[in-house]
Design an enzyme around this catalytic site. Structure first.
Site, PDB file in Angstrom:
ATOM      1  N   LYS A   1      26.628 -19.399  19.461  1.00  0.00           N
ATOM      2  CA  LYS A   1      25.811 -20.586  19.186  1.00  0.00           C
ATOM      3  C   LYS A   1      24.349 -20.317  19.453  1.00  0.00           C
ATOM      4  O   LYS A   1      23.483 -20.885  18.822  1.00  0.00           O
ATOM      5  CB  LYS A   1      26.228 -21.734  20.118  1.00  0.00           C
ATOM      6  CG  LYS A   1      27.536 -22.351  19.789  1.00  0.00           C
ATOM      7  CD  LYS A   1      27.698 -23.645  20.584  1.00  0.00           C
ATOM      8  CE  LYS A   1      29.102 -24.163  20.436  1.00  0.00           C
ATOM      9  NZ  LYS A   1      29.912 -23.965  21.637  1.00  0.00           N
TER      10      LYS A   1
ATOM     11  N   LYS B   1      21.756 -13.764  28.393  1.00  0.00           N
ATOM     12  CA  LYS B   1      21.115 -15.021  27.986  1.00  0.00           C
ATOM     13  C   LYS B   1      19.712 -15.156  28.559  1.00  0.00           C
ATOM     14  O   LYS B   1      18.811 -15.640  27.887  1.00  0.00           O
ATOM     15  CB  LYS B   1      21.970 -16.223  28.418  1.00  0.00           C
ATOM     16  CG  LYS B   1      23.180 -16.434  27.529  1.00  0.00           C
ATOM     17  CD  LYS B   1      23.783 -17.806  27.747  1.00  0.00           C
ATOM     18  CE  LYS B   1      24.983 -17.997  26.816  1.00  0.00           C
ATOM     19  NZ  LYS B   1      25.635 -19.287  26.986  1.00  0.00           N
TER      20      LYS B   1
ATOM     21  N   LYS C   1      28.618 -10.536  19.350  1.00  0.00           N
ATOM     22  CA  LYS C   1      29.539 -11.645  19.133  1.00  0.00           C
ATOM     23  C   LYS C   1      28.853 -12.781  18.390  1.00  0.00           C
ATOM     24  O   LYS C   1      27.661 -13.018  18.563  1.00  0.00           O
ATOM     25  CB  LYS C   1      30.110 -12.136  20.469  1.00  0.00           C
ATOM     26  CG  LYS C   1      29.387 -13.306  21.098  1.00  0.00           C
ATOM     27  CD  LYS C   1      30.168 -13.918  22.247  1.00  0.00           C
ATOM     28  CE  LYS C   1      29.396 -15.122  22.785  1.00  0.00           C
ATOM     29  NZ  LYS C   1      29.883 -16.392  22.265  1.00  0.00           N
TER      30      LYS C   1
HETATM   31  P1  ATP Z   1      26.689 -19.757  23.723  1.00  0.00           P
HETATM   32  O1  ATP Z   1      26.266 -18.552  22.941  1.00  0.00           O
HETATM   33  O2  ATP Z   1      25.623 -20.795  23.830  1.00  0.00           O
HETATM   34  O3  ATP Z   1      27.331 -19.414  25.040  1.00  0.00           O
HETATM   35  P2  ATP Z   1      29.207 -19.865  22.435  1.00  0.00           P
HETATM   36  O4  ATP Z   1      29.153 -19.605  20.989  1.00  0.00           O
HETATM   37  O5  ATP Z   1      29.622 -18.743  23.337  1.00  0.00           O
HETATM   38  O6  ATP Z   1      27.808 -20.463  22.851  1.00  0.00           O
HETATM   39  P3  ATP Z   1      30.723 -21.639  24.092  1.00  0.00           P
HETATM   40  O7  ATP Z   1      30.735 -23.127  24.048  1.00  0.00           O
HETATM   41  O8  ATP Z   1      30.014 -20.959  25.212  1.00  0.00           O
HETATM   42  O9  ATP Z   1      30.154 -21.118  22.696  1.00  0.00           O
HETATM   43  O10 ATP Z   1      32.209 -21.095  24.057  1.00  0.00           O
HETATM   44  C1  ATP Z   1      33.333 -21.885  23.705  1.00  0.00           C
HETATM   45  C2  ATP Z   1      34.550 -20.991  23.601  1.00  0.00           C
HETATM   46  O11 ATP Z   1      34.461 -20.165  22.436  1.00  0.00           O
HETATM   47  C3  ATP Z   1      34.732 -20.032  24.782  1.00  0.00           C
HETATM   48  O12 ATP Z   1      36.102 -19.968  25.105  1.00  0.00           O
HETATM   49  C4  ATP Z   1      34.273 -18.702  24.248  1.00  0.00           C
HETATM   50  O13 ATP Z   1      34.891 -17.621  24.896  1.00  0.00           O
HETATM   51  C5  ATP Z   1      34.706 -18.808  22.801  1.00  0.00           C
HETATM   52  N1  ATP Z   1      33.885 -17.963  21.923  1.00  0.00           N
HETATM   53  C6  ATP Z   1      32.552 -18.051  21.763  1.00  0.00           C
HETATM   54  N2  ATP Z   1      32.110 -17.147  20.884  1.00  0.00           N
HETATM   55  C7  ATP Z   1      33.210 -16.449  20.477  1.00  0.00           C
HETATM   56  C8  ATP Z   1      33.409 -15.370  19.559  1.00  0.00           C
HETATM   57  N3  ATP Z   1      32.390 -14.842  18.902  1.00  0.00           N
HETATM   58  N4  ATP Z   1      34.673 -14.906  19.377  1.00  0.00           N
HETATM   59  C9  ATP Z   1      35.712 -15.444  20.053  1.00  0.00           C
HETATM   60  N5  ATP Z   1      35.588 -16.463  20.932  1.00  0.00           N
HETATM   61  C10 ATP Z   1      34.359 -16.972  21.142  1.00  0.00           C
HETATM   62 MG    MG Z   2      29.402 -18.930  25.484  1.00  0.00          MG
END
Ligand code: ATP
Ligand code: MG
Length: 329
Positions: free
Chosen positions: A197, A112, A194
């Site tokens: 967000k 990040k 992956k």
């Molecule tokens: P950021 O990239 O800003 O960290 P994020 O998409 O990872 O955002 P989070 O709010 O950090 O979202 O994660 C929320 C939950 O979703 C966590 O349990 C994380 O492990 C899960 N998660 C996030 N992205 C994935 C993915 N691509 N596949 C499976 N689980 C995911």
């Molecule tokens: Mg995350």
């Protein structure tokens, strides 16, 4: 009943398909068998700059999505992280137990911070420690998360163990609860990274127009060749679509592979687009419903925070006592 705790950031407003399949779907299932605590982690959101009005709106939108996706406030404690000040308080204590090098080994921080154009804040560096506090406050047995959180869970266990060794048994050592099949949903445009967000390229957002979501699925990057097979190493794009398809329909990947024998990528993508639309359309209706009465939504969150605080305050008081802090009287 065993306890679970998990959280999700309100950063983007809309959750994406990876959040749902990797985490929230498990949250919904676990609320039936566990004493469940789920929070919208707004303190984590400010590790990168947020516009205040947008953050407030996104926090409600996040809570509404959790309700719409099946979190039942009668079965689970749903709350906003900043409503429970014990998170920040225990977070500080745990920061003082964490080695600088130890925190620096977190791969998510490396990713990040490398991606971020603006100055990288210390909060982005220490956020896994605050996350450890989120979990340990509730003495959680299990933490349902996606694969990307595994390392942070290890840190949480290390910190709990360290505190317990130094000051006497205070925290339960939590275990990551990661459902292998959907632990990592990949970006539709770049099926080697992956879905996230913070990198909005091939991300299917639950709150965008379902037509757009379906279109993103139809234009997902697939692999060379034409056969529909499950082969994550050789055919990352198609395999990712099969995993999503399977999770949304309950049909196994093998069943799907058999059903699509002799058909092309286009057929698979078109059908998955429809499956997705059917899934997300009623979810969006429910989100609109919850957002149409913000005062009711805020009440649900206030009740959740009250219940969460009862548990969190007890754990923090015990930790403070063990640390040798003078009682406030
Ligand atoms: P950021 O990239 O800003 O960290 P994020 O998409 O990872 O955002 P989070 O709010 O950090 O979202 O994660 C929320 C939950 O979703 C966590 O349990 C994380 O492990 C899960 N998660 C996030 N992205 C994935 C993915 N691509 N596949 C499976 N689980 C995911
Ligand atoms: Mg995350």
């Amino acid at each position: 009943r065993p306890r679970v705790l998990s959280g999700i950031q309100p950063t983007a407003g809309s959750f994406h398909l990876g959040n749902y399949l990797g985490a929230i779907r498990q949250w919904v299932a676990l609320q039936e068998t566990h004493d469940a605590f789920y929070c919208v982690v707004d303190l984590h959101a400010i590790t990168v700059a947020q516009d205040p009005k947008t953050l407030r709106q996104n926090t409600r939108v996040s809570a509404a999505q959790l309700l719409a996706l099946g979190i039942d406030p009668e079965h689970a404690t749903l709350f906003v992280q900043s409503h429970v000040p014990e998170h920040a308080q225990l977070g500080w204590v745990l920061q003082c137990l964490t080695g600088f090098g130890e925190a620096g080994r977190m791969t998510q921080f490396k990713d990040k911070s490398a991606r971020q154009e603006a100055q990288v804040g210390v909060g982005l560096f220490t956020y896994p420690i605050l996350q450890a506090a989120d979990i340990l406050l509730y003495q959680a047995h299990h933490v349902p998360v996606g694969e990307d959180q595994r390392q942070h869970l290890e840190l949480t266990r290390d910190l709990a163990q360290r505190f317990n060794t130094r000051y006497g048994k205070t925290f339960r050592l939590p275990e990551a609860y990661i459902v292998k099949d959907t632990a990592k949903i990949f970006d539709l445009q770049d099926p080697t990274s992956k879905m996230s967000k913070s990198v909005p390229t091939g991300v299917v957002e639950l709150l965008e127009d379902p037509k757009r979501g379906a279109k993103k699925i139809r234009s997902a990057v697939t692999d060379t060749g034409r056969e529909i097979v499950y082969d994550p190493a050789g055919k990352a794009g198609v395999s990712n679509l099969l995993v999503i398809y399977s999770a949304l329909t309950g049909r196994t990947v093998d069943e799907l592979v058999a059903a699509y024998e002799g058909k092309g990528y286009g057929d698979l993508k078109k059908d998955l687009g429809e499956v997705y639309t059917d899934f997300v359309t009623p979810v969006q209706e429910r989100v609109r419903h919850y957002l149409s009465d913000v005062s009711e939504l805020d009440k649900i969150l206030a009740r959740g925070a009250e219940r969460a605080r009862e548990v969190a305050a007890k754990t923090l008081a015990r930790a403070y006592d063990r640390l040798g802090f003078l009682p406030a009287g």
